[in-house]
Design a protein around this motif. Structure first.
Motif, PDB file in Angstrom:
ATOM      1  N   PRO A   1       0.831  -1.207   0.000  1.00  0.00           N
ATOM      2  CA  PRO A   1       0.000   0.000   0.000  1.00  0.00           C
ATOM      3  C   PRO A   1       0.864   1.256   0.000  1.00  0.00           C
ATOM      4  CG  PRO A   1      -0.722  -1.564   1.681  1.00  0.00           C
ATOM      5  CD  PRO A   1       0.605  -2.038   1.193  1.00  0.00           C
ATOM      6  N   GLY A   2       0.359   2.318  -0.666  1.00  0.00           N
ATOM      7  CA  GLY A   2       1.090   3.578  -0.720  1.00  0.00           C
ATOM      8  C   GLY A   2       0.167   4.730  -1.074  1.00  0.00           C
ATOM      9  N   GLY A   3       0.776   5.796  -1.589  1.00  0.00           N
ATOM     10  CA  GLY A   3       0.063   7.045  -1.839  1.00  0.00           C
ATOM     11  C   GLY A   3       0.263   7.966  -0.650  1.00  0.00           C
ATOM     12  N   LYS A   4       0.610   9.241  -0.908  1.00  0.00           N
ATOM     13  CA  LYS A   4       0.917  10.142   0.206  1.00  0.00           C
ATOM     14  C   LYS A   4      -0.248  10.273   1.182  1.00  0.00           C
ATOM     15  CE  LYS A   4       3.457  13.740  -0.154  1.00  0.00           C
ATOM     16  NZ  LYS A   4       4.621  13.187   0.585  1.00  0.00           N
ATOM     17  N   GLY A   5      -1.470  10.346   0.656  1.00  0.00           N
ATOM     18  CA  GLY A   5      -2.624  10.465   1.542  1.00  0.00           C
ATOM     19  C   GLY A   5      -2.779   9.256   2.430  1.00  0.00           C
ATOM     20  N   ALA A   6      -2.772   8.081   1.833  1.00  0.00           N
ATOM     21  CA  ALA A   6      -2.939   6.853   2.608  1.00  0.00           C
ATOM     22  C   ALA A   6      -1.778   6.665   3.582  1.00  0.00           C
ATOM     23  CB  ALA A   6      -3.045   5.658   1.671  1.00  0.00           C
ATOM     24  N   ASN A   7      -0.560   6.971   3.149  1.00  0.00           N
ATOM     25  CA  ASN A   7       0.594   6.840   4.041  1.00  0.00           C
ATOM     26  C   ASN A   7       0.424   7.710   5.286  1.00  0.00           C
ATOM     27  OD1 ASN A   7       1.727   5.201   2.089  1.00  0.00           O
ATOM     28  ND2 ASN A   7       3.243   6.697   1.415  1.00  0.00           N
ATOM     29  N   GLN A   8      -0.046   8.944   5.086  1.00  0.00           N
ATOM     30  CA  GLN A   8      -0.214   9.858   6.215  1.00  0.00           C
ATOM     31  C   GLN A   8      -1.362   9.422   7.117  1.00  0.00           C
ATOM     32  OE1 GLN A   8      -0.351  13.855   4.580  1.00  0.00           O
ATOM     33  NE2 GLN A   8       1.673  13.641   3.655  1.00  0.00           N
ATOM     34  N   ALA A   9      -2.435   8.920   6.523  1.00  0.00           N
ATOM     35  CA  ALA A   9      -3.569   8.457   7.326  1.00  0.00           C
ATOM     36  C   ALA A   9      -3.179   7.247   8.175  1.00  0.00           C
ATOM     37  CB  ALA A   9      -4.749   8.106   6.423  1.00  0.00           C
ATOM     38  N   VAL A  10      -2.442   6.305   7.596  1.00  0.00           N
ATOM     39  CA  VAL A  10      -2.008   5.127   8.348  1.00  0.00           C
ATOM     40  C   VAL A  10      -1.026   5.531   9.444  1.00  0.00           C
ATOM     41  CG1 VAL A  10      -0.685   2.980   8.187  1.00  0.00           C
ATOM     42  CG2 VAL A  10      -2.467   3.473   6.506  1.00  0.00           C
ATOM     43  N   ALA A  11      -0.100   6.440   9.125  1.00  0.00           N
ATOM     44  CA  ALA A  11       0.841   6.904  10.151  1.00  0.00           C
ATOM     45  C   ALA A  11       0.088   7.559  11.304  1.00  0.00           C
ATOM     46  CB  ALA A  11       1.836   7.888   9.537  1.00  0.00           C
ATOM     47  N   ALA A  12      -0.901   8.392  10.989  1.00  0.00           N
ATOM     48  CA  ALA A  12      -1.684   9.058  12.038  1.00  0.00           C
ATOM     49  C   ALA A  12      -2.414   8.037  12.905  1.00  0.00           C
ATOM     50  CB  ALA A  12      -2.680  10.030  11.409  1.00  0.00           C
ATOM     51  N   ALA A  13      -2.966   7.006  12.274  1.00  0.00           N
ATOM     52  CA  ALA A  13      -3.685   5.983  13.037  1.00  0.00           C
ATOM     53  C   ALA A  13      -2.741   5.232  13.967  1.00  0.00           C
ATOM     54  CB  ALA A  13      -4.376   5.015  12.080  1.00  0.00           C
ATOM     55  N   ARG A  14      -1.544   4.946  13.489  1.00  0.00           N
ATOM     56  CA  ARG A  14      -0.600   4.215  14.329  1.00  0.00           C
ATOM     57  C   ARG A  14      -0.030   5.086  15.436  1.00  0.00           C
ATOM     58  NH1 ARG A  14       1.762   0.820   9.145  1.00  0.00           N
ATOM     59  NH2 ARG A  14       0.239  -0.869   9.353  1.00  0.00           N
ATOM     60  N   LEU A  15       0.054   6.367  15.204  1.00  0.00           N
ATOM     61  CA  LEU A  15       0.583   7.285  16.212  1.00  0.00           C
ATOM     62  C   LEU A  15      -0.470   7.659  17.256  1.00  0.00           C
ATOM     63  CD1 LEU A  15       2.567   9.645  13.812  1.00  0.00           C
ATOM     64  CD2 LEU A  15       3.586   8.125  15.527  1.00  0.00           C
ATOM     65  N   ALA A  16      -1.714   7.836  16.799  1.00  0.00           N
ATOM     66  CA  ALA A  16      -2.759   8.352  17.694  1.00  0.00           C
ATOM     67  C   ALA A  16      -3.873   7.359  17.987  1.00  0.00           C
ATOM     68  CB  ALA A  16      -3.366   9.620  17.096  1.00  0.00           C
TER      69      ALA A  16
END
Length: 302
Positions: free
Chosen positions: A49-64
């Motif tokens: 999986p990739g794409g800047k939007g999806a990458n940022q959404a997944v990172a946010a979910a894992r962080l918060a």
């Protein structure tokens, strides 16, 4: 601009919505990148999986602990797999639409040092819109420029809370869009390519191995050094993880230098992972891990 950075809130209580691209990354890793017309053998192929939007959404979910994604995928198997991967990471995907186009795809070449070359085929990302999407008063929204900029502008108009823009890839910004940004995040090359950012109220700039800085009305007011990484697996998801971490850290009430330091630490963890959507610890871990180094640095300057 819509809101202030001042109120403090626990990370777990923050809501971050990401609007942007969702791609299938097809990655070939080899010892070195080929020159034009050259064939390099011995590569390893993977799909993820990739794409800047999806990458940022997944990172946010894992962080918060959670996040929300606004985007589009095709009716194909790739689209369904990407939706499943985001949902498994804790991303709310109810606002991801299904378009009559192939799911976006990125063809990625990565060398032994983690450097990359990327060709993006946007596909369904061209159908992203905010029709029917609502934003809460206290909701932070993070966008990028891998979807139509006019759609990003419409999201900025509708966002009632904090609006952040990762201005990548670099391009001329619609003046109204820049006016509506509470925060713009770019790397040093993008900062040079978008002169209007010199006058923006709040801009975060990343400098790779030189760390990151925050500019207020063009004046450099805070900075944080990079975290040294000896083994780099993939640099693709690092900038996206940094963006998600910085927005969350600032919205939690951290002062600029500490927010940058925590986001730098998140980015460093990201490059150690071969995935474009790397495994990350909760943001509180990075905040606490950087607290002592900031205190030591402050004491050393006295």
């Amino acid at each position: 601009m819509s809101t202030s950075l001042q109120p403090s809130a626990p990370i777990s209580s923050l809501t971050l919505t990401v609007m942007g691209s969702i791609n299938l990354d097809i990655t070939a890793t080899a010892n070195r990148l080929p020159s034009p017309g050259e064939t390099v053998g011995g590569g390893v192929l993977r799909q993820q999986p990739g794409g800047k939007g999806a990458n940022q959404a997944v990172a946010a979910a894992r962080l918060a602990g959670s996040s929300r994604m606004v985007g589009a995928v095709g009716h194909d198997e790739a689209g369904q797999n990407l939706l499943s991967a985001m949902a498994a990471a804790g991303v709310d995907v109810h606002d991801v639409s299904r378009a009559d186009a192939a799911t976006g795809t990125a063809l990625v070449l990565v060398d032994g040092e983690g450097e990359n070359q990327i060709v993006v085929c946007p596909g369904a990302n061209g159908a992203v819109n905010v029709d029917g999407v609502t934003f809460d008063d206290d909701e932070a929204v993070l966008c990028q420029l891998e979807v139509d900029q006019h759609v990003v502008l419409e999201a900025a108009r509708r966002a009632k809370g904090f609006f952040a823009l990762n201005a990548a890839p670099a391009m001329s910004l619609i003046p109204e869009l820049l006016d509506r940004c509470d925060l713009v995040i770019v790397n040093e090359t993008e900062y040079e390519l978008i002169p209007a950012l010199r006058h923006a109220p709040l801009v975060a700039v990343t400098y790779g191995g030189e760390g990151s800085a925050i500019f207020v009305d063009g004046e450099r007011v805070a900075e944080a050094p990079a975290v040294r990484v000896t083994e780099i697996a993939n640099t693709i998801g690092a900038g996206d993880a940094f963006c998600a971490a910085l927005v969350l850290a600032l919205r939690s009430g951290l002062e600029y230098s500490h927010a940058l330091a925590a986001a730098n630490a998140v980015g460093a963890d990201a490059v150690r992972d071969a995935s474009s959507q790397p495994a990350l610890k909760p943001l509180e871990h990075y905040i606490e891990a950087t607290r002592s180094s900031l205190a030591a640095g402050s004491a050393a300057t006295k």
